[in-house]
Design an enzyme around this catalytic site. Structure first.
Site, PDB file in Angstrom:
ATOM      1  N   ARG A 137       0.822  -1.203   0.000  1.00  0.00           N
ATOM      2  CA  ARG A 137       0.000   0.000   0.000  1.00  0.00           C
ATOM      3  C   ARG A 137       0.864   1.264   0.000  1.00  0.00           C
ATOM      4  O   ARG A 137       0.521   2.262  -0.641  1.00  0.00           O
ATOM      5  CB  ARG A 137      -0.944  -0.002   1.200  1.00  0.00           C
ATOM      6  CG  ARG A 137      -1.869   1.208   1.231  1.00  0.00           C
ATOM      7  CD  ARG A 137      -2.880   1.156   2.356  1.00  0.00           C
ATOM      8  NE  ARG A 137      -3.961   0.239   2.049  1.00  0.00           N
ATOM      9  CZ  ARG A 137      -4.219  -0.864   2.736  1.00  0.00           C
ATOM     10  NH1 ARG A 137      -3.453  -1.186   3.761  1.00  0.00           N
ATOM     11  NH2 ARG A 137      -5.216  -1.655   2.414  1.00  0.00           N
ATOM     12  N   ALA A 138       2.006   1.230   0.683  1.00  0.00           N
ATOM     13  CA  ALA A 138       2.869   2.412   0.740  1.00  0.00           C
ATOM     14  C   ALA A 138       3.376   2.790  -0.640  1.00  0.00           C
ATOM     15  O   ALA A 138       3.439   3.978  -0.985  1.00  0.00           O
ATOM     16  CB  ALA A 138       4.047   2.151   1.688  1.00  0.00           C
TER      17      ALA A 138
END
Length: 704
Positions: free
Chosen positions: A276-277
């Site tokens: 997700r980052a």
């Protein structure tokens, strides 16, 4: 209270927070903003002023779920919608109160009509109202766990599901999630933390000129909200146009392979979990380029995106402060760089670079600008807000037995020389904590009614069903079998003729469920000379730190009382901020006599006050001591009397026995008996220690 919101462009400073909100306005896919900071820093004011900058939206007339006319939700409970022109309305800002109920958040079904008439009578909640808008949660770290779970599900799926005994309603729920919190009041659960795309730290400016300007503008707004807003209307309009222009440019921004390599290398170097980052960084860097009026992502965009998207995601202990080592970041970006990155255009439309500053700064009343960009920082501010590198705590191994001679407390009257590093009156300098470990679960006996958590048994809205009762107020959890059983004897009298069951309001039964609650864990730590051996105190601090980690995971409130010398001190009043307790523990000095009775009496006074403030939250007293008591006449007898007062109050307690050496006096075990609790050694606190250790803190009277 003024009905005119405070203008976004009139807020002084708060550069990172303003930029993060504006980037989400340009690219909602970034995933929202979490704002961490001390109280009184205009966090809520800035968030509430954002909605006025967002473009108006078209919705289906009469739809309670804000369906878009060009693409209505096929599963909308108010649908199906026929093709028709939409109505235009402003973007909504919906606030979720910390104390909201589950039905208030997700909506409620009329169970009585569902059973008797077979219709889905659904009253939408805040998630439906926030669809295609902003969902704002102030003090998000204090939100109950079950509401956090519902938010996580909605944020992940873009939809909300309401289930009640086989009756189901689903509706779309895509929103910009914005949360604010004061870290002093407790940290946020990691699962929800990761759902926020960006995070920023805010603090009040230390520059007197900025503080004067803040007060001047706030007083002017309070005196004449409409007039103050009119003075900033031009700046607001210019910023609104710039957001629209950046939104139009966003699809044309190119994210090159070099930028992608830098993003991937940065996320790998800082050991963030999952992917997700990487995705959030890519979207943020693209939005930064569009905000600057460029069509290519530059190195500085990637760097700025990392500073906004990674601090709350890097792998760390719950007690570590968020942040990134900027020198390390620059090194990673340089090593991963290529020659294909274009230089940012310093003359981008309406902007001087990705920081967001541009022409037109210095609107009414001084700083700020029509673009709402980031004004120059006052001298010294970077040094004031830059994150500090992590410092490795001093650690000591668990103590080894040192022969048969028990440790004794040196008496100042005996003329003993102070130990190395001792301060006044033999006080020792603080000792670092040993490495924490996974602690066994200590619970309060019985069944409570406290705040939702993960420690002791409690009657809650969630958990396993243990019985049924008549509903008090609105029915939220139907016990179907009990309801049918209550209605069945009356079917002939009610004239039942068909296959359906005739159900009346009096037949409905609420399910009684049992889950877990959070407790107040009050630590009373002996910091006297008898505990002052460096290895020994390091092990004691490591054990308490392990229990604090356990309290963090189980959503407890914690407090810290220490006793040494002649008195006891409340080092940390009960709070949800477990990391604050860890910080106070790390700085705890040792030395002097052992006023055990004073420590127990101080703990009792703290618990008495907390029972008045929060009577539903049950306490657990954890006394960390070797059981010795010195100072004054008959110190052991006084300590026993003080312990008996806790037993009379019914306070659940556990004594962590810190006595070392082959010869043990057993004083801690005697103290546990006086408290009506139990004693465990440091080794027995470990979750992988002696099998079969009783987890619950049970009184000896119950055992008898």
């Amino acid at each position: 209270m003024a009905s005119v919101p405070y203008p976004f462009t009139a807020v002084v400073g708060m550069d990172d927070m303003r930029l993060s909100l504006l980037l989400n306005a340009v690219s909602p896919g970034i995933g929202g903003v979490l704002v961490r900071g001390e109280k009184g820093t205009a966090k809520s004011t800035l968030v509430r002023s954002l909605a006025a900058l967002l473009p108006a939206m078209d919705v289906v007339p009469g739809c309670r779920f804000s369906c878009a006319p060009e693409a209505p939700d096929p599963g909308c409970p108010d649908g199906p919608h026929e093709a028709a022109p939409g109505v235009r309305r402003p973007t909504r800002l919906v606030e979720l109160p910390v104390g909201a109920s589950e039905d208030r958040l997700v909506g409620a079904l009329d169970i009585e009509r569902a059973l008797s008439e077979g219709v889905k009578a659904f009253e939408p909640g805040l998630l439906a109202r926030a669809h295609r808008g902003i969902l704002y949660v102030d003090e998000v770290n204090l939100l109950h766990d079950h509401l956090v779970d519902l938010l996580l599900d909605a944020a992940a799926m873009g939809a909300s599901h309401v289930e009640r005994e086989g009756v189901s309603v689903r509706h779309a729920a895509r929103f910009l999630l914005v949360g604010t919190m004061n870290p002093e009041e407790g940290e946020l659960r990691p699962q929800l933390l990761d759902r926020f795309g960006l995070t920023v730290e805010v603090a009040a400016s230390r520059d007197p000129e900025q503080r004067v300007e803040v007060v001047r503008r706030r007083l002017a707004y309070d005196d004449d909200p409409a007039g103050f807003a009119a003075r900033w209307a031009g700046d607001e309009a210019a910023l609104r146009e710039r957001i629209a222009a950046a939104r139009d440019l966003l699809p044309h921004v190119r994210l090159g392979d070099g930028a992608l390599r830098r993003i991937a290398a940065t996320c790998a170097a800082f050991e963030v979990d999952g992917m997700r980052a990487d995705i959030v960084m890519a979207r943020t860097a693209t939005a930064l380029a569009a905000w600057a009026g460029r069509t290519d992502v530059a190195v500085e965009d990637v760097r700025r995106a990392a500073l906004l998207a990674l601090p709350h995601r890097r792998r760390r202990s719950p007690f570590d402060a968020p942040g990134l080592d900027e020198d390390r970041l620059d090194e990673v970006l340089e090593q991963a760089g290529g020659d294909d990155e274009p230089e940012p255009d310093p003359q981008g439309p309406g902007d001087g670079g990705p920081d967001g500053g541009g022409p037109g700064d210095g609107g009414p009343d001084g700083g700020g600008g029509p673009g709402g960009g980031v004004p120059p920082q006052p001298a010294g501010r970077e040094a004031e807000t830059a994150p500090e590198p992590d410092a490795a705590p001093e650690t000591d191994a668990l103590p080894e037995p040192q022969g048969d001679r028990p440790e004794t407390e040196p008496s100042p009257a005996a003329g003993a020389a102070p130990r190395p590093g001792a301060g006044p009156a033999g006080e020792q300098s603080p000792v670092g904590a040993a490495e924490p470990f996974r602690a066994r679960v200590l619970t309060v006996p019985g069944v409570g009614d406290g705040a939702a958590g993960r420690r002791s048994r409690a009657r809650t809205e969630h958990g396993r069903t243990t019985g049924a009762r008549r509903p008090r107020g609105a029915l939220t959890r139907l016990h179907l079998a009990a309801t049918v059983q209550a209605a069945a004897p009356h079917q002939r009298a009610r004239g039942r003729s068909g296959a359906g069951l005739v159900v009346r309001r009096d037949d409905l039964r609420q399910a009684v469920r049992e889950g877990r609650e959070g407790n107040l864990v009050l630590f009373a730590v002996d910091a006297s000379g008898s505990m002052a051996a460096r290895q020994r105190m390091g092990a004691v601090k490591g054990a308490v730190l392990s229990l604090l980690l356990d309290a963090y995971q189980r959503r407890d409130k914690v407090g810290l009382v220490t006793f040494r010398g002649r008195d006891a001190e409340l080092v940390l009043p009960p709070t949800s901020s477990v990391d604050a307790a860890a910080a106070r523990l790390e700085r705890l000095p040792t030395g002097g006599r052992t006023p055990l009775a004073a420590g127990l009496l101080k703990a009792r006074e703290v618990l008495r006050v907390e029972r008045l403030r929060d009577p539903a939250r049950r306490p657990l007293l954890v006394v960390v001591t070797d059981g010795r008591a010195t100072g004054g006449p008959e110190p052991l007898r006084l300590a026993a009397r003080a312990a008996g007062l806790h037993a009379a109050d019914g306070t659940a307690s556990v004594v962590v026995d810190c006595e070392a050496g082959h010869v043990r006096l057993g004083l801690a075990a005697g103290l546990a008996r006086d408290l009506g609790g139990t004693a465990v050694t440091l080794d027995e606190l470990r979750a992988d220690a002696i099998a079969g250790l009783v987890k619950d803190v049970r009184s000896t009277r119950r055992a008898a």
